[in-house]
Design an enzyme around this catalytic site. Structure first.
Site, short mmCIF file in Angstrom:
data_model
loop_
_atom_site.label_atom_id
_atom_site.label_comp_id
_atom_site.label_asym_id
_atom_site.label_seq_id
_atom_site.Cartn_x
_atom_site.Cartn_y
_atom_site.Cartn_z
N GLY A 300 -12.73 4.95 4.85
CA GLY A 300 -12.47 5.38 3.85
C GLY A 300 -11.17 4.94 3.13
O GLY A 300 -10.64 3.83 3.26
N SER A 301 -10.50 5.92 2.29
CA SER A 301 -9.18 5.55 1.56
C SER A 301 -7.95 4.70 2.20
O SER A 301 -7.28 4.00 1.64
CB SER A 301 -8.89 6.62 0.78
OG SER A 301 -9.77 7.14 -0.12
N THR A 302 -8.10 4.83 3.59
CA THR A 302 -7.08 4.00 4.42
C THR A 302 -7.00 2.80 4.13
O THR A 302 -6.02 1.99 4.53
CB THR A 302 -7.14 4.56 5.82
OG1 THR A 302 -8.34 4.10 6.40
CG2 THR A 302 -7.07 5.92 6.22
#
Length: 583
Positions: A300-302
């Site tokens: 995801g956004s990591t």
């Protein structure tokens, strides 16, 4: 001499012995002597080696002398796995069955009925060796032996004990009943820990009892203690905070990983559900799996900080670039990329702080498939970490030649690829270590490894770290990750889980990856909560507080000094407008 009446005395004269008969007897005696001498010669001289070997097969035995499995300890010497001497009880079934008076006493001391023990022995009556019970406490074993039952003997063995219990169980692993590694570091370093057993030659009688100890003896060579990289104090904190979060949110599980970015050492590694290695009945459950190393998930956004750092390195963007995110959605073919809100024009710090999928997708499309693929490969997301841990996952990422426009856009915000927590933690350790990607180690290092790869330039890594401080700011998506008195940098991630029929609407993974202190990171942390059911599911809401609690204790235990002042931002490190979404 004569007798009266009709009686007549008969006188028998001695007859001479026939010469041939005497000769026959002497020949027979001589032949017997020759036969005995010949047989004695045959047994004592000609067949001596053969008969000796046959006798040795039947009565001489080589008994293994256990080496004693070495200990596993944390980096400070605290014990994580130890071996203690125990007694195992064995018997010759035929002899014990014949001792009808002692059989009920032995059964009672073993916690069995007489019929149960008799049935067990009768089923194995043809054997000369059978275990009655293994790894008994020495006092209990001696009580059974004191009964004096025929055919019952003791055997010294070693049993593995784990003082830390569930706290470090998935990393340390377990041994089987024969003290051989089966999981975790017990398996990975089995040869080192096991050592080389010794031996002694003995003579046993038909019942298996040692009646003579021969002179042949080879002493055992004990194994070497294994010092892991983890700090048991930090491991306990990670375990405690994770277990509390999983229980509080009703999650399926979760994990916490702490790294030293300067050396690449793993300082703590906890996952839930867990298991107690001292209770063998728990060894078959899901808790044995070390999710930090063996499981994969979409990040995801990591991955957005990694993408931006590489895009600057590649020259596609620079620190002054601004991205028009519009009203919060962006069409890529048939895909609509969405943000929680419309943020308009954002600088790169704003893209990270708002966790804008639209902004990341536009940067990713500028980089192109090969550029994104190179970025993630550069940070080690699609290559083995090389931890040496059994079952280490390598991640999944298709070759960029198979990507279309949609796959390029979604990969920019962390969908369409799978990584392990160890891989993602190492990537963040590279950002924390001024762009240098180091090998990770589960074993204590005397000095940092010389092998390191410069993934991005120092200035790009430092710039991204500064921007990530905005994520933890009061208007960022991870304000709950803040640690009072310290500069914290990090990034949230919230992804929908993949089910059999596509992405689930009600199953998420919440995560937060960060570092402390942001200007000179000494600890990198990653928290992942799997399918939280209560209290929200966003990374900034569920995972960030766990990170803050763990890092607060880590800063105290590692004696990391707090920041006395807020240094001015380097030129060009801008911030974006306020307002945040909990993504």
């Amino acid at each position: 001499m004569s007798r009266s009446g009709n009686q007549r005395l008969v006188v028998l004269e001695p007859q001479p012995v026939s010469p041939w008969r005497a000769r026959a007897i002497l020949c027979a005696l001589a032949l017997g002597m020759v036969t005995l001498v010949g047989r004695a010669f045959e047994l004592q001289v000609r067949d001596r080696d053969f008969l000796g070997a046959e006798g040795a097969k039947r009565f001489e035995r080589s008994i293994e002398v256990p080496a004693g499995r070495a200990a596993i300890r944390d980096r400070r010497g605290e014990p994580l796995a130890l071996s203690a001497p125990v007694e195992s009880l064995w018997a010759v079934p035929e002899d014990l069955l014949a001792d009808t008076a002692a059989l009920p006493l032995v059964a009672r001391l073993l916690g069995q009925s007489t019929e149960e023990l008799r049935g067990f022995l009768e089923a194995r009556a043809s054997r000369r060796f059978v275990y009655l019970q293994r790894h008994m406490a020495p006092a209990d074993a001696r009580r059974v032996k004191a009964v004096g039952a025929n055919g019952v003997f003791l055997q010294r063995e070693y049993r593995r004990f784990y003082p830390a219990g569930e706290i470090a169980s998935q990393l340390v692993g377990v041994t089987n009943i024969d003290n051989r590694g089966q999981e975790g570091m017990e398996l990975a370093y089995d040869a080192l820990l096991q050592g080389t057993p010794g031996s002694r030659r003995v003579i046993r009688d038909r019942t298996g009892r040692v009646v003579e100890d021969l002179a042949e003896f080879t002493p055992p060579d004990p194994g070497e203690d294994l010092h892991l990289s983890i700090d048991l104090r930090l491991q306990y904190v990670a375990y405690r905070e994770l277990k509390d979060a999983v229980d509080r949110t009703g999650a399926r599980g979760g994990l916490v990983l702490l790294l030293d970015p300067r050396s690449g050492e793993v300082l703590a590694m906890a996952s839930q559900p867990g298991f107690n290695p001292n209770r063998r009945e728990e060894l078959g459950g899901a808790g044995v799996r070390n999710r930090v190393i063996t499981d994969t998930f979409e990040p995801g956004s990591t991955v957005k900080p990694l993408l931006i750092a590489h895009a600057m390195q590649a020259g596609v963007i620079d620190w002054r670039t601004q991205i028009d995110t519009g009203v919060g959605f962006y069409k890529v073919g048939r895909l609509t990329v969405r943000d929680i809100n419309g943020y308009g024009r954002l600088d790169l710090a704003g893209v990270l702080r708002k966790s804008s999928n639209v902004g990341a997708a536009k940067i990713g499309l500028k980089l192109g498939p090969e550029g994104i693929w190179s970025a993630y490969h550069g940070f080690g997301l699609a290559e083995p970490v090389g931890s040496g841990f059994p079952g280490e996952a390598t991640g999944v990422m298709r070759h960029f030649s198979e990507w279309g426009e949609i796959a390029t856009a979604t990969s920019a915000y962390g969908y369409g690829l799978a990584v392990s927590a160890l891989q993602l933690g190492r990537a963040y350790a590279a950002l924390a270590n001024d762009g240098q990607l180091r090998p990770l180690s589960l074993v204590r290092l005397d000095s940092p490894p010389e092998t390191a790869r410069q993934v991005v330039a120092v200035e790009h890594a430092q710039r991204v770290r500064h921007w990530l401080e905005g994520v933890v700011a009061p208007d960022g998506t991870a304000r709950r990750a803040a640690v009072p008195g310290y500069r914290v940098a990090g990034k949230t991630g919230t992804v929908r889980k993949v089910k059999a029929d596509g992405y689930a609407e009600d199953a998420h993974m919440a995560m937060f990856a960060g570092m402390l202190p942001a200007d000179n990171p000494q600890v990198v942390g990653l928290v992942v909560i799997d399918e939280p059911r209560r209290g929200g599911y966003y990374g900034g809401v569920v995972a960030a507080p766990v990170f803050a609690n763990v890092m607060k204790s880590a800063a105290r235990l590692l004696r990391i000094p707090p920041a006395d002042f807020e240094p001015p931002a380097p030129a060009g490190l801008t911030a974006s407008a306020d307002g945040a979404s909990p993504t």
